[in-house]
Design an enzyme around this catalytic site. Structure first.
Site, PDB file in Angstrom:
ATOM      1  N   GLU A 228      35.289  43.410  34.409  1.00 35.33           N
ATOM      2  CA  GLU A 228      36.651  43.588  33.896  1.00 35.33           C
ATOM      3  C   GLU A 228      36.826  42.547  32.805  1.00 35.33           C
ATOM      4  O   GLU A 228      37.033  41.373  33.088  1.00 35.33           O
ATOM      5  CB  GLU A 228      37.687  43.338  35.004  1.00 35.33           C
ATOM      6  N   CYS A 262      44.915  40.220  30.470  1.00 36.90           N
ATOM      7  CA  CYS A 262      44.015  41.177  29.813  1.00 36.90           C
ATOM      8  C   CYS A 262      44.761  42.447  29.446  1.00 36.90           C
ATOM      9  O   CYS A 262      44.495  43.048  28.417  1.00 36.90           O
ATOM     10  CB  CYS A 262      42.834  41.488  30.723  1.00 36.90           C
TER      11      CYS A 262
END
Ligand code: NAP
Length: 455
Positions: A228, A262
């Site tokens: 990720e 993010c």
């Protein structure tokens, strides 16, 4: 990087830790492997009880955990409380659903009986970032433990006390000794861990270089990884959208966690026809935000987590200006304040094709672009190496369908903020990584999908 708690709001070093030596790391690996041999035989019911107890501990002691996060990485305290609550929720979610997610699946074939069985793999290494120091770990640990795996955590070097607190919560919840351990080690030790035969797979949340390095080490050993990584999420606003709602959500979407997320919206791509109105609203909202001591309840933006992040962000802002961008508000570090403070910043007029327009800005900086129509909006949204999330605003069904289909991302949220939810899979495409966390897909990443055929 030293393993230490350094308060980002003051710059004060509060605690330092000696990294584990090779003998200590070997002992942790032994303990994890021994734990796995027994732990894999425990029932879903038993694991659920432990995980629900972990959720209760998180809720009972939430103020302590929230303070720890705020002190180590500067997250506003009210956001830290919400993060602890979300960790409890993901524990309860997997405690309730794991047995169904991993139940045998019968398949009709030429056998008298054939089915798929999901079995644990063993030790899973989790390399985690500091930005959501509890949530990132629990969204890995809850499904991994429910699947019968054991976990080793290499947390970011600036959140060692969070790492130790999480290990302690899982131990206090009743999980066997060795089922989940934090390793206070530097990043340089990760490749050696991947080379250890007992470590079966790894997950990393963090930057592209860290992800590439872990995947290379894992690839050499033929071991699975989930990555990720970064994102430069677009936030598209088309003419038919509710502009006021879009501007309000845009502010939250960019400023969550002081912009260090993010899935924060980073590039605001706005239809020319409503761009003046949107820009004015966004500017009003950004300038109304309170920057300051993250422990004070009405603070919206705390400090950035480290001096390095502050410096990198400021360099990007200056590069954006050099490439033709204009600053509407903010644009320089708040040097009058101790700690790593940066103000809410809006940059307009950056040439869409410039290198800097494609980079991830990990802080409270919004890049605002104007586009003539939906074609240009989608083209610009996809003009980035990343593909994590996207938020798009429209009240036109045909536009909505095109946005859902044509945006290159792991998630598209229409008329809403991109967020993670235990019930929905989470992850990216392109350089944002691969694999999924959360939901049924998340728990099925680290299992042996065993085919059974019986005549
Ligand atoms: P980072 O430097 O990559 O650090 C993340 C973790 O990886 C830390 O534990 C770090 O350890 C470790 N690490 C660093 N270099 C490594 C290497 N070569 N090999 C193995 N491990 C290594 O990332 P960051 O700056 O803390 O976090 C920001 C990035 O993470 C942003 O790009 C952000 O978008 C991304 N992120 C993505 C998600 C997502 O779900 N997609 C969520 C949050 C953040 P040390 O601390 O010891 O260096």
């Amino acid at each position: 990087m030293a393993i230490a708690t350094i308060n980002p709001a003051t710059g004060e070093t509060l605690k330092t830790f000696e990294p584990l030596n090779d003998t200590e790391i070997a002992a942790k690996l032994d303990a994890a492997q021994q734990a796995f041999e027994q732990y894999r035989k425990t029932s879903f019911t038993q694991r659920s009880q432990w995980l629900n107890t972990a959720a209760s501990i998180l809720e009972q002691d939430q103020t302590d955990f929230a303070k720890l996060m705020t002190v180590e990485m500067g997250k506003p305290y009210k956001a830290a409380i919400a993060e602890v609550e979300k960790c409890a929720a993901v524990c309860r979610y997997y405690a309730e659903n794991a047995a169904d997610f991993l139940a045998d699946v019968s398949v009709k074939t030429d056998a008298s009986h054939s089915f798929v069985r999901y079995q644990p793999l063993g030790i899973i290494l989790a390399v985690m970032p500091w930005n959501f120091p509890f949530w990132q770990v629990f969204r890995f640990a809850a499904p991994a433990l429910m699947a019968g795996n054991v976990g080793l955590l290499k947390h970011a070097s600036n959140v060692p006390q969070c790492a130790l607190a999480i290990e302690d919560i899982i131990r206090r919840a009743g999980f066997p000794e060795g089922a989940f351990q934090s390793l206070l080690i530097g990043a340089a030790k990760v490749a050696d861990l991947m080379a250890d035969e007992r470590v079966k797979a790894a997950t990393l949340t963090g930057s592209e270089p860290a992800g590439a390095s872990l995947a290379a080490a894992a690839g050499k050993q033929i071991k699975k990884t989930v990555l990720e990584l970064g994102g430069s999420d677009p936030f598209i606003v088309l003419e038919s959208a509710d502009i006021a709602a879009a501007a309000a959500t845009a502010t939250t979407a960019r400023m969550l966690n002081t912009g260090q997320s993010c899935i924060a919206a980073k590039r605001f791509i706005v239809a020319e026809a409503i761009a003046d109105q949107f820009e004015k609203l966004l500017l009003e909202k950004f300038t109304a935000l309170k920057v300051g001591d993250p422990m004070i309840p009405d603070t919206d933006l705390g400090p950035l987590a480290t001096p390095g992040i502050l410096q990198d962000l400021d360099q990007q802002v200056q590069a954006a200006v050099k490439s033709g961008g204009k600053i509407l508000t903010g644009g320089h570090p708040l040097v009058d304040m101790p700690g790593n403070f940066y103000p809410p910043t809006i940059i307009i007029d950056i040439p869409a094709e410039s290198q800097i327009a494609q980079e991830e800005f990990f802080g409270p900086v919004a890049l605002l672009f104007r586009v003539p129509d939906i074609d240009a909006a989608i083209k610009l949204a996809n003009a980035t190496p990343f593909g994590l999330g996207a938020s798009a605003w429209t009240n036109n069904d045909r536009e909505r369908d095109r946005l859902v289909t044509e945006i290159e991302a792991g998630a598209v949220f229409i008329n809403g903020l991109v967020k993670s939810d235990p019930r929905l899979p989470f992850g990216g495409i392109k350089r944002s990584g691969y694999g999924r966390e959360l939901s049924i897909q998340g728990i099925q990443e680290f299992v042996n999908v065993k085919t059974v055929w019986v005549k």
